[in-house]
Design a protein around this motif. Structure first.
Motif, PDB file in Angstrom:
ATOM      1  N   MET A   1      -5.435   2.251  -3.852  1.00  0.00           N
ATOM      2  CA  MET A   1      -4.327   3.173  -4.084  1.00  0.00           C
ATOM      3  C   MET A   1      -3.037   2.591  -3.521  1.00  0.00           C
ATOM      4  O   MET A   1      -2.982   2.198  -2.358  1.00  0.00           O
ATOM      5  CB  MET A   1      -4.601   4.531  -3.435  1.00  0.00           C
ATOM      6  CG  MET A   1      -3.536   5.564  -3.745  1.00  0.00           C
ATOM      7  SD  MET A   1      -3.994   7.253  -3.265  1.00  0.00           S
ATOM      8  CE  MET A   1      -3.869   7.120  -1.485  1.00  0.00           C
ATOM      9  N   VAL A   2      -2.017   2.535  -4.371  1.00  0.00           N
ATOM     10  CA  VAL A   2      -0.700   2.075  -3.938  1.00  0.00           C
ATOM     11  C   VAL A   2       0.341   3.095  -4.368  1.00  0.00           C
ATOM     12  O   VAL A   2       0.112   3.918  -5.252  1.00  0.00           O
ATOM     13  CB  VAL A   2      -0.335   0.695  -4.525  1.00  0.00           C
ATOM     14  CG1 VAL A   2      -1.328  -0.366  -4.085  1.00  0.00           C
ATOM     15  CG2 VAL A   2      -0.234   0.763  -6.049  1.00  0.00           C
ATOM     16  N   GLU A   3       1.500   3.035  -3.738  1.00  0.00           N
ATOM     17  CA  GLU A   3       2.627   3.844  -4.179  1.00  0.00           C
ATOM     18  C   GLU A   3       3.389   3.074  -5.257  1.00  0.00           C
ATOM     19  O   GLU A   3       3.064   1.919  -5.572  1.00  0.00           O
ATOM     20  CB  GLU A   3       3.526   4.178  -3.000  1.00  0.00           C
ATOM     21  CG  GLU A   3       4.077   2.959  -2.275  1.00  0.00           C
ATOM     22  CD  GLU A   3       4.732   3.345  -0.957  1.00  0.00           C
ATOM     23  OE1 GLU A   3       5.883   3.825  -1.012  1.00  0.00           O
ATOM     24  OE2 GLU A   3       4.090   3.191   0.096  1.00  0.00           O
ATOM     25  N   GLY A   4       4.419   3.711  -5.815  1.00  0.00           N
ATOM     26  CA  GLY A   4       5.164   3.058  -6.885  1.00  0.00           C
ATOM     27  C   GLY A   4       5.732   1.714  -6.488  1.00  0.00           C
ATOM     28  O   GLY A   4       5.624   0.728  -7.228  1.00  0.00           O
ATOM     29  N   ALA A   5       6.341   1.645  -5.292  1.00  0.00           N
ATOM     30  CA  ALA A   5       6.915   0.378  -4.827  1.00  0.00           C
ATOM     31  C   ALA A   5       5.847  -0.692  -4.650  1.00  0.00           C
ATOM     32  O   ALA A   5       6.096  -1.881  -4.867  1.00  0.00           O
ATOM     33  CB  ALA A   5       7.659   0.600  -3.510  1.00  0.00           C
ATOM     34  N   GLY A   6       4.637  -0.265  -4.270  1.00  0.00           N
ATOM     35  CA  GLY A   6       3.553  -1.217  -4.094  1.00  0.00           C
ATOM     36  C   GLY A   6       3.015  -1.760  -5.402  1.00  0.00           C
ATOM     37  O   GLY A   6       2.423  -2.851  -5.439  1.00  0.00           O
ATOM     38  N   ALA A   7       3.229  -1.017  -6.491  1.00  0.00           N
ATOM     39  CA  ALA A   7       2.685  -1.431  -7.788  1.00  0.00           C
ATOM     40  C   ALA A   7       3.597  -2.375  -8.559  1.00  0.00           C
ATOM     41  O   ALA A   7       3.136  -3.086  -9.458  1.00  0.00           O
ATOM     42  CB  ALA A   7       2.405  -0.193  -8.646  1.00  0.00           C
ATOM     43  N   VAL A   8       4.899  -2.394  -8.244  1.00  0.00           N
ATOM     44  CA  VAL A   8       5.835  -3.123  -9.103  1.00  0.00           C
ATOM     45  C   VAL A   8       5.559  -4.630  -9.202  1.00  0.00           C
ATOM     46  O   VAL A   8       5.741  -5.208 -10.277  1.00  0.00           O
ATOM     47  CB  VAL A   8       7.311  -2.859  -8.714  1.00  0.00           C
ATOM     48  CG1 VAL A   8       7.686  -1.411  -8.927  1.00  0.00           C
ATOM     49  CG2 VAL A   8       7.617  -3.299  -7.305  1.00  0.00           C
ATOM     50  N   PRO A   9       5.099  -5.319  -8.135  1.00  0.00           N
ATOM     51  CA  PRO A   9       4.829  -6.749  -8.316  1.00  0.00           C
ATOM     52  C   PRO A   9       3.721  -7.021  -9.334  1.00  0.00           C
ATOM     53  O   PRO A   9       3.853  -7.907 -10.179  1.00  0.00           O
ATOM     54  CB  PRO A   9       4.431  -7.226  -6.909  1.00  0.00           C
ATOM     55  CG  PRO A   9       4.989  -6.211  -5.983  1.00  0.00           C
ATOM     56  CD  PRO A   9       4.899  -4.920  -6.728  1.00  0.00           C
ATOM     57  N   LEU A  10       2.635  -6.254  -9.249  1.00  0.00           N
ATOM     58  CA  LEU A  10       1.554  -6.454 -10.208  1.00  0.00           C
ATOM     59  C   LEU A  10       1.987  -6.020 -11.602  1.00  0.00           C
ATOM     60  O   LEU A  10       1.615  -6.646 -12.596  1.00  0.00           O
ATOM     61  CB  LEU A  10       0.302  -5.694  -9.771  1.00  0.00           C
ATOM     62  CG  LEU A  10      -0.929  -5.875 -10.671  1.00  0.00           C
ATOM     63  CD1 LEU A  10      -1.338  -7.345 -10.769  1.00  0.00           C
ATOM     64  CD2 LEU A  10      -2.089  -5.029 -10.171  1.00  0.00           C
ATOM     65  N   ALA A  11       2.783  -4.953 -11.693  1.00  0.00           N
ATOM     66  CA  ALA A  11       3.309  -4.529 -12.993  1.00  0.00           C
ATOM     67  C   ALA A  11       4.105  -5.662 -13.648  1.00  0.00           C
ATOM     68  O   ALA A  11       4.007  -5.886 -14.862  1.00  0.00           O
ATOM     69  CB  ALA A  11       4.179  -3.288 -12.836  1.00  0.00           C
ATOM     70  N   ALA A  12       4.889  -6.376 -12.855  1.00  0.00           N
ATOM     71  CA  ALA A  12       5.675  -7.486 -13.396  1.00  0.00           C
ATOM     72  C   ALA A  12       4.782  -8.587 -13.957  1.00  0.00           C
ATOM     73  O   ALA A  12       5.125  -9.243 -14.943  1.00  0.00           O
ATOM     74  CB  ALA A  12       6.592  -8.056 -12.312  1.00  0.00           C
TER      75      ALA A  12
END
Length: 403
Positions: free
Chosen positions: A273-284
């Protein structure tokens, strides 16, 4: 500018308070992208985010008089918790100003770590104004969330760990809010392995660093709008921007739907589980916001896991919608026996699982001889949704997709 020696000294100061978090290769995301994807799981850090590192380093370098007077800061949540715990462990009184709409879980956690919380302002910038007033009124030391060399050095200890655990990395991908995290990590990486790429990532609705780097000067946004509240800042810092210009190769952005999908992937496939800020690198990485080669070794820094449960519920639903796993539709039936059964025959043929049905004879939007039906469905993906809707419309139903 930071030097490698600053980070090495910070590493000694923070090692007893912060954890050396895991760095794991992901077979799932490597297969999805063709790259060699590793996750730096900073969401497993104490307080659930990286901020404890910078806060600990900054408080450790205060003078005796500064410690006696106490500290103050402003934060949307993670920095607040980091300062609260670091100050409590150091025996320093801490007062934290948080935006009025900060996630409830982060407010409670900050109080539980021993700090006094003051709720003020609609966002980080307004909370910071109040925090600086308290700084002047009470002679406290302001612990900046990002624009402070000692804070940046503390965050940079993540970069030291990344290189220790993955010395052959080609690219590191780091979220950017105010820029303290990427400034520290980029310094650690570039000072030891200068050919490694450093990619920064922001949300589309809070892209001050991306625009600043493109323009060549710091800009401030009028407002921010993103589910990634941990990086929802209007501008990067003066000191952090200098480090970004020096060390960061590229800054890209990702959309809120892409962030939501990534959070769902991490929950479902990585049990993380991550927050939005934690997900952005993998999203990129997953949504190819930047170019990379097959088999390129990429480390995505998942910087935090402190997501509000109400937010998580909304994000999961949005992620399921974006991946074709959840569908909500509205249609109109003749108000007669068997009409609903005829409709459900199509559902059965497509094996569309029903979550809920709302049957409304009183809607003013339909004829008195008709009835309006809203249905929530579990689906199996975009192709399943497309085929299902096509068959409904071919059968003569006028269907509105609500979500």
């Amino acid at each position: 500018m930071l030097e490698l020696s600053d980070l090495l000294e910070a590493h000694e100061r923070v090692r007893e308070t912060s954890r050396h978090t895991p760095l794991e290769r992901s077979h799932t995301y490597s297969a999805m992208t063709g790259a060699d994807v590793h996750l730096k799981l900073e969401n497993f850090q104490r307080t659930g985010a990286f901020k404890i590192r910078g806060a600990t380093n900054r408080i450790a370098t205060l003078s005796a008089d500064q410690k006696d007077a106490g500290v103050v800061t402003a934060s949307a949540g993670n920095h607040a918790q980091g300062v609260a715990l670091a100050a409590t462990r150091a025996g320093v009184d801490a007062k934290i100003v948080m935006p009025e709409y900060a996630p409830i879980a982060k407010v409670k956690a900050t109080r539980n770590y021993g700090a006094e919380v003051v709720l003020s302002g609609s966002d980080y910038a307004e909370a910071a104004e109040r925090a600086h007033e308290i700084e002047r009124e009470e002679n406290r030391t302001y612990v900046h969330a990002f624009d402070d060399e000692m804070v940046m050095a503390g965050q940079g200890t993540i970069g030291l760990e990344i290189l220790e655990d993955c010395p052959d990395l080609d690219t590191v991908v780091v979220p950017i809010g105010g820029g303290g995290l990427i400034s520290g990590i980029a310094t650690a990486i570039k000072e030891q392995k200068p050919d490694t790429r450093v990619i920064g990532v922001q949300a589309d609705g809070a892209s001050s660093a991306a625009r600043s780097l493109e323009k060549g000067e710091r800009i401030s946004l009028d407002g921010v709008d993103t589910i990634a509240d941990g990086i929802a800042t209007r501008s990067v810092g003066e000191e952090t921007f200098a480090h970004i210009q020096e060390y960061v190769d590229e800054i890209v952005t990702v959309s809120d739907p892409e962030i939501a999908v990534t959070i769902v992937y991490l929950l479902e496939r990585s049990k993380t589980m991550v927050e939005g800020a934690g997900a952005v690198p993998l999203a990129a990485v997953l949504f190819e916001a930047f170019d990379y080669e097959p088999d390129e070794t990429i480390v995505a820094a998942l910087c935090g896991g402190n997501i509000d449960l109400n937010t998580l519920t909304n994000v999961v639903v949005r992620g399921l919608v974006e991946t074709g796993r959840y569908l909500k539709i509205r249609t109109v039936l003749k108000d007669r026996p068997g009409a609903l059964e005829d409709l459900l025959d199509i559902f059965t043929a497509h094996r569309a699982n029903i979550y809920a049905i709302h049957h409304d004879r009183t809607s003013r939007d339909v004829n008195m001889s008709d009835t309006e039906v809203e249905i929530e469905l579990e689906m199996r993906g975009p192709d399943h949704v497309e085929a299902f809707l096509a068959d409904l419309r071919e059968a003569g139903y006028e269907v509105d997709v609500l979500v």
